[in-house]
Design a protein around this motif. Sequence first.
Motif: not given
Length: 193
Positions: A106-110, A124-144
């Motif tokens: 997931g981290a690499w995908i994001i 973003t939809i796949a991350s929610g669908f997979a219940a990916y770690n939300f704080p990590l998701f937000v951090l990775l989104c900010v970075i990418t």
Amino acid sequence: MFRKLYDWTMSLAGSRKAGTWLAAVSFAESSFFPIPPDVMLVPMVLARRDKAFTYALICTVSSVLGGMLGYAIGLFLFDSLGGWLIRVYGYGQSFDEFRAAYAHYGAWIILIKGMTPIPFKLVTIASGFAAYNFPLFVLLCVITRGARFFLVAFLLRLFGEPVREFIERRLDAVMWGLLIIIIGGFVAARYVV
């Protein structure tokens, strides 16, 4: 064909609502809208190179907020979007396998897909669908997303005038190329994990 849109976007850069329009497109693109914010970001930065980093920041913040909405769509609208999304990513065999793969990669995908023309809403939809770690998701989104938009802003601020002249001389070809890239992003999302 594209001249009116380009001229409108260039004039928008000088208006008081420039940031609002850019924020709206960036937000929507991360959750449901098919057109990337680059369509507005590039001409706006070319028109106001002094605001390049302000525009990049607007895109980044709005894109991350829109990504949170996309995450919520994937998390809470599983029944209406879940099956379709799993098929898009080629994981039609089982939900558990999809979640396991996303948990592992997931981290690499994001990070990678956030920098490409692959529609970010799918990530973003796949991350929610997979219940990916939300704080990590937000951090990775900010970075990418920050890396993508600030890189575009930096390059346009640095090389703005030659880029602007190139685009304006070949506007139709550039816009058709951008359209092909957008469509290619949707096609690539179908075949790339």
